[in-house]
Design a protein around this motif. Sequence first.
Motif, short mmCIF file in Angstrom:
data_model
loop_
_atom_site.label_atom_id
_atom_site.label_comp_id
_atom_site.label_asym_id
_atom_site.label_seq_id
_atom_site.Cartn_x
_atom_site.Cartn_y
_atom_site.Cartn_z
N TYR A 1 28.64 -50.21 -9.00
CA TYR A 1 27.94 -50.30 -7.72
C TYR A 1 26.50 -49.76 -7.74
CZ TYR A 1 32.56 -51.23 -5.89
OH TYR A 1 33.78 -51.78 -5.65
N GLY A 2 26.16 -48.92 -8.68
CA GLY A 2 24.85 -48.31 -8.66
C GLY A 2 23.82 -48.97 -9.53
N PHE A 3 24.21 -49.43 -10.68
CA PHE A 3 23.25 -49.95 -11.64
C PHE A 3 22.91 -51.42 -11.41
CE2 PHE A 3 25.03 -46.53 -14.53
CZ PHE A 3 24.04 -45.65 -14.19
N GLN A 4 23.55 -52.07 -10.49
CA GLN A 4 23.28 -53.47 -10.23
C GLN A 4 22.46 -53.67 -8.96
OE1 GLN A 4 26.98 -55.53 -10.19
NE2 GLN A 4 27.29 -55.36 -12.39
N VAL A 5 21.72 -52.64 -8.60
CA VAL A 5 20.93 -52.73 -7.38
C VAL A 5 19.85 -53.79 -7.51
CG1 VAL A 5 19.31 -51.46 -5.91
CG2 VAL A 5 21.39 -50.36 -6.72
N SER A 6 19.14 -53.78 -8.62
CA SER A 6 18.06 -54.75 -8.78
C SER A 6 18.58 -56.18 -8.90
CB SER A 6 17.19 -54.39 -9.99
OG SER A 6 17.99 -54.36 -11.15
N SER A 7 19.71 -56.36 -9.56
CA SER A 7 20.25 -57.72 -9.68
C SER A 7 20.77 -58.23 -8.34
CB SER A 7 21.34 -57.77 -10.74
OG SER A 7 22.43 -56.97 -10.37
N ARG A 8 21.39 -57.38 -7.56
CA ARG A 8 21.86 -57.81 -6.23
C ARG A 8 20.69 -58.11 -5.31
NH1 ARG A 8 26.98 -53.87 -4.85
NH2 ARG A 8 28.27 -54.53 -6.58
N LEU A 9 19.66 -57.27 -5.38
CA LEU A 9 18.48 -57.50 -4.56
C LEU A 9 17.78 -58.79 -4.96
CD1 LEU A 9 16.76 -56.27 -2.30
CD2 LEU A 9 15.47 -55.10 -4.07
N ALA A 10 17.71 -59.04 -6.26
CA ALA A 10 17.09 -60.28 -6.74
C ALA A 10 17.89 -61.50 -6.30
CB ALA A 10 16.98 -60.25 -8.26
N ASP A 11 19.21 -61.40 -6.30
CA ASP A 11 20.03 -62.52 -5.83
C ASP A 11 19.81 -62.79 -4.35
OD1 ASP A 11 21.11 -62.97 -8.32
OD2 ASP A 11 22.92 -61.75 -7.95
N LYS A 12 19.69 -61.74 -3.56
CA LYS A 12 19.49 -61.92 -2.12
C LYS A 12 18.11 -62.49 -1.80
CE LYS A 12 22.80 -58.72 -0.33
NZ LYS A 12 23.40 -58.72 0.96
N LEU A 13 17.11 -62.08 -2.60
CA LEU A 13 15.75 -62.55 -2.36
C LEU A 13 15.44 -63.86 -3.06
CD1 LEU A 13 13.79 -59.18 -2.61
CD2 LEU A 13 14.42 -60.43 -0.55
N GLY A 14 16.29 -64.27 -3.97
CA GLY A 14 16.06 -65.50 -4.70
C GLY A 14 14.99 -65.36 -5.78
N THR B 1 13.92 -59.51 -13.56
CA THR B 1 12.82 -58.81 -14.23
C THR B 1 11.66 -58.56 -13.28
OG1 THR B 1 11.97 -60.94 -15.00
CG2 THR B 1 13.38 -59.72 -16.50
N ASN B 2 11.41 -59.48 -12.35
CA ASN B 2 10.34 -59.27 -11.38
C ASN B 2 10.66 -58.11 -10.43
OD1 ASN B 2 8.88 -61.36 -12.44
ND2 ASN B 2 9.66 -62.86 -10.99
N VAL B 3 11.90 -57.98 -10.04
CA VAL B 3 12.30 -56.89 -9.15
C VAL B 3 12.19 -55.56 -9.89
CG1 VAL B 3 14.22 -55.92 -7.83
CG2 VAL B 3 13.80 -58.37 -7.78
N ARG B 4 12.62 -55.51 -11.13
CA ARG B 4 12.52 -54.27 -11.91
C ARG B 4 11.06 -53.89 -12.14
NH1 ARG B 4 17.26 -55.94 -16.06
NH2 ARG B 4 19.00 -55.41 -14.69
N LEU B 5 10.21 -54.87 -12.44
CA LEU B 5 8.79 -54.57 -12.61
C LEU B 5 8.17 -54.07 -11.31
CD1 LEU B 5 7.46 -57.47 -14.85
CD2 LEU B 5 7.55 -55.04 -15.39
N PHE B 6 8.60 -54.62 -10.18
CA PHE B 6 8.11 -54.15 -8.89
C PHE B 6 8.46 -52.67 -8.69
CE2 PHE B 6 8.97 -53.37 -4.37
CZ PHE B 6 7.70 -53.57 -3.87
N PHE B 7 9.68 -52.27 -8.99
CA PHE B 7 10.09 -50.87 -8.85
C PHE B 7 9.29 -49.97 -9.79
CE2 PHE B 7 14.29 -52.37 -7.08
CZ PHE B 7 14.05 -51.87 -5.81
N ILE B 8 9.01 -50.44 -11.00
CA ILE B 8 8.22 -49.64 -11.95
C ILE B 8 6.80 -49.48 -11.44
CG2 ILE B 8 7.22 -49.68 -14.26
CD1 ILE B 8 9.85 -51.01 -15.19
N TYR B 9 6.19 -50.57 -10.97
CA TYR B 9 4.82 -50.49 -10.46
C TYR B 9 4.73 -49.59 -9.23
CZ TYR B 9 3.58 -54.40 -13.50
OH TYR B 9 3.36 -55.20 -14.58
#
Length: 75
Positions: free
Chosen positions: A14-27, A31-39
């Motif tokens: 449940y915790g480590f799939q935050v970026s993948s779930r968010l990417a699925d919801k946003l379409g 990798t773009n979601v993870r880069l956004f969090f890093i930036y």
Amino acid sequence: MLAIIKLKFFFEKYGFQVSSRLADKLGMRVTNVRLFFIYISFVTVGLGFGVYLTLAFWIRLKDLIRSKRTSVFDL
């Protein structure tokens, strides 16, 4: 020991799939979601440091403009 394994499994599920779930919801791609969090993390650290430097410069400028008098005879 079993409780630690269950806790690890819970966080992996449940915790480590935050970026993948968010990417699925946003379409978007994951990798773009993870880069956004890093930036964003770099921007927030840099923003705090920038505010600190601005305040330090402001205080130093105030001290340079307004000279400190040690006695009445310095007028």
